[in-house]
Scaffold this motif. Structure first.
Motif, mmCIF file in Angstrom:
data_model
loop_
_atom_site.group_PDB
_atom_site.id
_atom_site.type_symbol
_atom_site.label_atom_id
_atom_site.label_comp_id
_atom_site.label_asym_id
_atom_site.label_seq_id
_atom_site.Cartn_x
_atom_site.Cartn_y
_atom_site.Cartn_z
ATOM 1 N N GLU A 6 66.797 20.886 35.953
ATOM 2 C CA GLU A 6 66.792 22.254 36.470
ATOM 3 C C GLU A 6 65.359 22.697 36.737
ATOM 4 O OE1 GLU A 6 69.985 22.344 33.064
ATOM 5 O OE2 GLU A 6 67.960 21.542 33.346
ATOM 6 N N ARG A 19 65.646 31.998 41.982
ATOM 7 C CA ARG A 19 66.557 30.975 42.485
ATOM 8 C C ARG A 19 66.407 29.728 41.636
ATOM 9 N NH1 ARG A 19 66.554 26.991 47.505
ATOM 10 N NH2 ARG A 19 68.776 27.002 48.081
ATOM 11 N N SER A 21 67.427 25.808 40.752
ATOM 12 C CA SER A 21 67.853 24.578 41.412
ATOM 13 C C SER A 21 68.136 23.519 40.362
ATOM 14 C CB SER A 21 66.763 24.059 42.361
ATOM 15 O OG SER A 21 66.467 24.991 43.367
ATOM 16 N N CYS A 22 69.058 22.637 40.679
ATOM 17 C CA CYS A 22 69.383 21.523 39.792
ATOM 18 C C CYS A 22 69.645 20.303 40.653
ATOM 19 C CB CYS A 22 70.603 21.845 38.949
ATOM 20 S SG CYS A 22 71.246 20.446 37.987
ATOM 21 N N ARG A 71 75.775 24.572 46.874
ATOM 22 C CA ARG A 71 75.442 23.179 46.576
ATOM 23 C C ARG A 71 75.170 22.410 47.850
ATOM 24 N NH1 ARG A 71 80.564 20.357 43.804
ATOM 25 N NH2 ARG A 71 79.198 18.504 43.908
ATOM 26 N N MET A 77 72.683 18.396 44.736
ATOM 27 C CA MET A 77 71.986 19.550 44.178
ATOM 28 C C MET A 77 72.904 20.771 44.116
ATOM 29 S SD MET A 77 68.109 19.382 45.660
ATOM 30 C CE MET A 77 67.552 20.558 44.426
ATOM 31 N N TYR A 79 72.525 25.170 43.396
ATOM 32 C CA TYR A 79 71.583 26.273 43.359
ATOM 33 C C TYR A 79 72.263 27.515 42.789
ATOM 34 C CZ TYR A 79 69.628 23.163 46.914
ATOM 35 O OH TYR A 79 69.174 22.064 47.599
ATOM 36 N N CYS A 95 72.457 23.485 33.861
ATOM 37 C CA CYS A 95 73.225 22.911 34.954
ATOM 38 C C CYS A 95 74.249 21.930 34.375
ATOM 39 C CB CYS A 95 72.261 22.193 35.895
ATOM 40 S SG CYS A 95 73.019 21.286 37.232
#
Length: 121
Positions: A6, A19, A21-22, A71, A77, A79, A95
Motif C-alpha cells: 500500500e 488517494r 494505492s495498492c 481497480r 492494483m 485504489y 489492502c
C-alpha cells in the motif's frame, strides 16, 4: 510469493483528500475481489470498501459519498480515493485480495502491511 504493498497514506486536515494505492504481485488476481479495510486503535478491523472482478462495489455506511474504490485489472492494483476526510477516518488502512464484497474470507485471503492515515489539525 504474493505481496501487497500500500501507499498514499499520511497526515491530512479535516475536509482534505488522500488517494491510497495498492499493488499486488506474485499471482494473477483478476478473478478476485479486492478491498480496503481499516483498523483504528483499540478497534476491530473493518471493511471500508470492496470491488469485485466485475466492478461491483460495496462501501461502509460511514464512507458512502466520500470514498471511491477503483481497480486496474491489468496492473493488479486497487485504489481508494478519500474525500472530505474526518478525524474518525484516522486508522491504519489495509489492502486485501480475496475476501468478498461483504468482507467474508475465502480460500484466497492476502493482506498488505498497511498505511497510516491521520486526519487532524
Amino acid at each position: 510469493q504474493v505481496q501487497l504493498v500500500e501507499s498514499g497514506g499520511g497526515l491530512v486536515q479535516p475536509g482534505g483528500s488522500l488517494r491510497l494505492s495498492c499493488v499486488a504481485s506474485g499471482s494473477d488476481f483478476r478473478n478476485y475481489a479486492m478491498g480496503w479495510y481499516r483498523q483504528a486503535p483499540e478497534k476491530q478491523r473493518e471493511l471500508v470498501a470492496a470491488i469485485s472482478s466485475t466492478d461491483s462495489t460495496n462501501y461502509a455506511e460511514s464512507v458512502k459519498g466520500r470514498f471511491t474504490i477503483s481497480r486496474s485489472i491489468s496492473k493488479n492494483m486497487v485504489y481508494l480515493q478519500m474525500n472530505n476526510l474526518k478525524p474518525e477516518d484516522t486508522a491504519v488502512y489495509y489492502c486485501n485480495v480475496g475476501r468478498d464484497l461483504t468482507g467474508r474470507a475465502h480460500w484466497v485471503d492476502y493482506w498488505g502491511q498497511g498505511t497510516q492515515v491521520t486526519v487532524s489539525n
